[in-house]
Design a protein around this motif. Sequence first.
Motif, PDB file in Angstrom:
ATOM      1  N   HIS A 121      33.564  50.860  31.332  1.00  0.00           N
ATOM      2  CA  HIS A 121      34.456  51.646  30.481  1.00  0.00           C
ATOM      3  C   HIS A 121      35.189  50.635  29.603  1.00  0.00           C
ATOM      4  N   GLY A 122      34.909  50.674  28.290  1.00  0.00           N
ATOM      5  CA  GLY A 122      35.465  49.672  27.397  1.00  0.00           C
ATOM      6  C   GLY A 122      36.960  49.725  27.225  1.00  0.00           C
ATOM      7  N   GLY A 123      37.614  50.769  27.761  1.00  0.00           N
ATOM      8  CA  GLY A 123      39.058  50.881  27.613  1.00  0.00           C
ATOM      9  C   GLY A 123      39.848  50.468  28.835  1.00  0.00           C
ATOM     10  N   ILE A 124      39.196  49.983  29.881  1.00  0.00           N
ATOM     11  CA  ILE A 124      39.895  49.608  31.111  1.00  0.00           C
ATOM     12  C   ILE A 124      40.336  48.150  31.037  1.00  0.00           C
ATOM     13  N   ASP A 125      41.597  47.889  31.366  1.00  0.00           N
ATOM     14  CA  ASP A 125      42.132  46.530  31.398  1.00  0.00           C
ATOM     15  C   ASP A 125      41.872  45.955  32.790  1.00  0.00           C
ATOM     16  N   VAL A 126      40.709  45.323  32.962  1.00  0.00           N
ATOM     17  CA  VAL A 126      40.342  44.793  34.276  1.00  0.00           C
ATOM     18  C   VAL A 126      41.211  43.608  34.660  1.00  0.00           C
ATOM     19  N   HIS A 127      41.732  42.881  33.664  1.00  0.00           N
ATOM     20  CA  HIS A 127      42.636  41.762  33.948  1.00  0.00           C
ATOM     21  C   HIS A 127      43.875  42.271  34.675  1.00  0.00           C
ATOM     22  N   GLN A 128      44.437  43.377  34.187  1.00  0.00           N
ATOM     23  CA  GLN A 128      45.618  43.947  34.839  1.00  0.00           C
ATOM     24  C   GLN A 128      45.266  44.494  36.221  1.00  0.00           C
ATOM     25  N   LEU A 129      44.131  45.193  36.350  1.00  0.00           N
ATOM     26  CA  LEU A 129      43.728  45.719  37.654  1.00  0.00           C
ATOM     27  C   LEU A 129      43.554  44.590  38.663  1.00  0.00           C
ATOM     28  N   GLY A 130      42.928  43.493  38.224  1.00  0.00           N
ATOM     29  CA  GLY A 130      42.706  42.380  39.133  1.00  0.00           C
ATOM     30  C   GLY A 130      44.003  41.782  39.645  1.00  0.00           C
ATOM     31  N   HIS A 131      44.957  41.617  38.769  1.00  0.00           N
ATOM     32  CA  HIS A 131      46.234  41.037  39.197  1.00  0.00           C
ATOM     33  C   HIS A 131      47.043  42.007  40.048  1.00  0.00           C
ATOM     34  N   ARG A 132      46.939  43.296  39.769  1.00  0.00           N
ATOM     35  CA  ARG A 132      47.645  44.258  40.637  1.00  0.00           C
ATOM     36  C   ARG A 132      47.016  44.269  42.045  1.00  0.00           C
ATOM     37  N   MET A 133      45.697  44.116  42.112  1.00  0.00           N
ATOM     38  CA  MET A 133      45.044  44.059  43.419  1.00  0.00           C
ATOM     39  C   MET A 133      45.450  42.790  44.163  1.00  0.00           C
ATOM     40  N   LEU A 134      45.538  41.684  43.437  1.00  0.00           N
ATOM     41  CA  LEU A 134      45.999  40.445  44.068  1.00  0.00           C
ATOM     42  C   LEU A 134      47.440  40.588  44.531  1.00  0.00           C
TER      43      LEU A 134
END
Length: 535
Positions: free
Chosen positions: A321-334
Motif C-alpha cells: 500500500h503506497g500510502g502506509i508509513d512503514v517507518h512510523q509503524l516500525g518505530h511504534r512496534m519497537l
Amino acid sequence: MTDLGLLALRRAARRLLAPWDRGESPGATIGLVRDGALALHESAGAASLELGLPIGPETCFRIASVSKQFTCAAILLLEAEGRLSREDAVQRHLPGLPDLGARITLDHLMRNCSGLRDMLELMRFAGTGLGQPATAEQLLDAIGRQRSLNFAPNTRFLYSNSGFLLLGRVVEAAAGEPLATFLERRILAPLGMTRTRHTPSVAEVVPGLATGYFPQGEGFVRAPHGFALGGEGGLVSCVEDLALWDRNFSTGLVGGVALGRALAERVPFGNGRLNLYARGLEVADYRGLRTETHGGLWPGYRTCFLRAPEAGLTVIVIANHGGIDVHQLGHRMLDAAVEGRPGIHPVPALPPRPALEALTGRWLEPESGTTLEIELTADGTPRATQHGLPFTLAPAEDGRLVAQRGAFPFALSLPEDGRLLVETDAGIITSFRRAATEARLPEGLEGAWTCAELDATWTIAPGTEGLVLRVRGPVGSDGPWPVLPIEGDCFRVLTPATLFQGWVDAQAVRDAAGRVAGFLVNGSRARGLRFGRDA
C-alpha cells in the motif's frame, strides 16, 4: 519473552495494522525478531485486490532499497576473496564510466558519499518517470552522460541509486556471473532464504508476489513501474526470509560476524564528522538505542528493516500500500517491544503549538534557491516538504525537530530573528529565511533550454494559467509542468512523479547585460544541473 509479553506485543501489532485489516484494502505485514528468532508475525490487508487474496506469512514483496545491504555484502565477500578492494576506483572494474574529475571508490558508492547524481532523478528530469519502461542500459547511459558531481567524494552524504546500480555491475564483473546468481549462490541459498530472489525485470513472474497499489480517491489503482532493477533495489523477499538475514548478523554463517560489522561500520567524512550511512545501512540513535536500519520505496511497495542489536530486537515492516508509513509503524512496534526496559529514553515531547505555528510557511535559502515548506497536520504534527516529498518532523532530545524519513539527515531549530537553521549531512548548517509572499517569474524564461548532462531540452511557453514546461529527453517526454515564482531569480518547476508530486528548485543565471542566459536546477538527489538557451 513470556507468553503474556508476547500476547501484548501481538495485540500492539494488531492495533498498528487495524486501519488496513479489511479485504478491500492492500495492507502490510509486521515481523518482530528477538534474539535471532522470529517471535511475532502479523499481517493485514489484501495481497491482491483483484483475487481477494489476503497477505499471509508466505507473501512476498518488492523490498526495493533494502536490497542495497545485500549488494554491499556481495562486494565485501568478493573483497575477502581478494577479487577486489573497497578502495578500488570504480573505473577499474567498469572502464566505460567517464572521468568525473575525482577518484570515486567502491566504498564511496557503498556509503552514499560519492557525489554521483541519482539516476532515477536524472531520468525523471529527462522526461521518463518510474511508470514508463527503461532498460538497464538506458539507466547506465544516464549515469554515463554526467561530467560533474553533486559534490567532491567523501565531503558529504547524498543518497544515490546510481552508486548501487554500479556496485551490482562491479559484482558481476568481479564474480564473472550475474548478480542474481551470485546472491543466490553465496547468500540466499546458504541462509535458507528460499523465497528471496533478485529480479532484474519487473515483468518476471514471481511466485507469491503481492501486487503494489496506490490509494486513489476512495479506492486503489495498481502502481505502475517499468524500470529495470539492479543492485540498487532488485530483491523480492518476505518477513521470514529477512529474519533469516537478520540472524546472520550475529551467527556469521555467511561472511562471518565481520560481515555484519562491516555493513554497520560508520566512516568519517573528510571533515571528521561521522557519516550516518554505513554500507547499505543507516546507523542512528533512537531512544538511547543504536539502530541499524534501511527503508525501501518502490511504486506500491514500502519496507522498513529496523535493527536494535543492543536490545536483541529487529522489526521488519513491509507494505503493498503506497500510502502506509512503514517507518512510523516500525518505530511504534519497537517502542512497544522496549517499553519498560531500563535505560530506554522517553519519547521527547513536541514544542508548544505557538512555537510550531511559527515554523509554518515557505522558507528560502537565497544563495542556492533551495526551498522548504512547513505545515501542521490536522492533529498538530509538523510536516516539512522539500522537492515535493513530505516528511514528518519529530522532536529530538536536544530540542530540535528531525526528519522521520530514512537516509535523510535533517534537523531544524525553532526560528530565531527570522532565520531557520537546518543541519544536514556532514554537520553542514544552512540558514533559511521566509520567502516573499508575492513574487513574479524572472523575465526571459520563455524558450528552449538544453542540459547536456541530461541530453534533454526543456521548452518553457505560456499555458492556460501561466508558464509551463515540456521536456524532451533521450528516452521519453513529459509535461506540461507548471513553472512557479518563488522570489527574484528563484523559481520552481513542478515535476509530477510516480511516487509523489515533486518539484525542482531553479535559479536564473544572467549574462553581462543582465539577461537570463540559463538556469541552475537542484533536485533532491541531482544538483547543479546547468541549462543553457538553445542556439
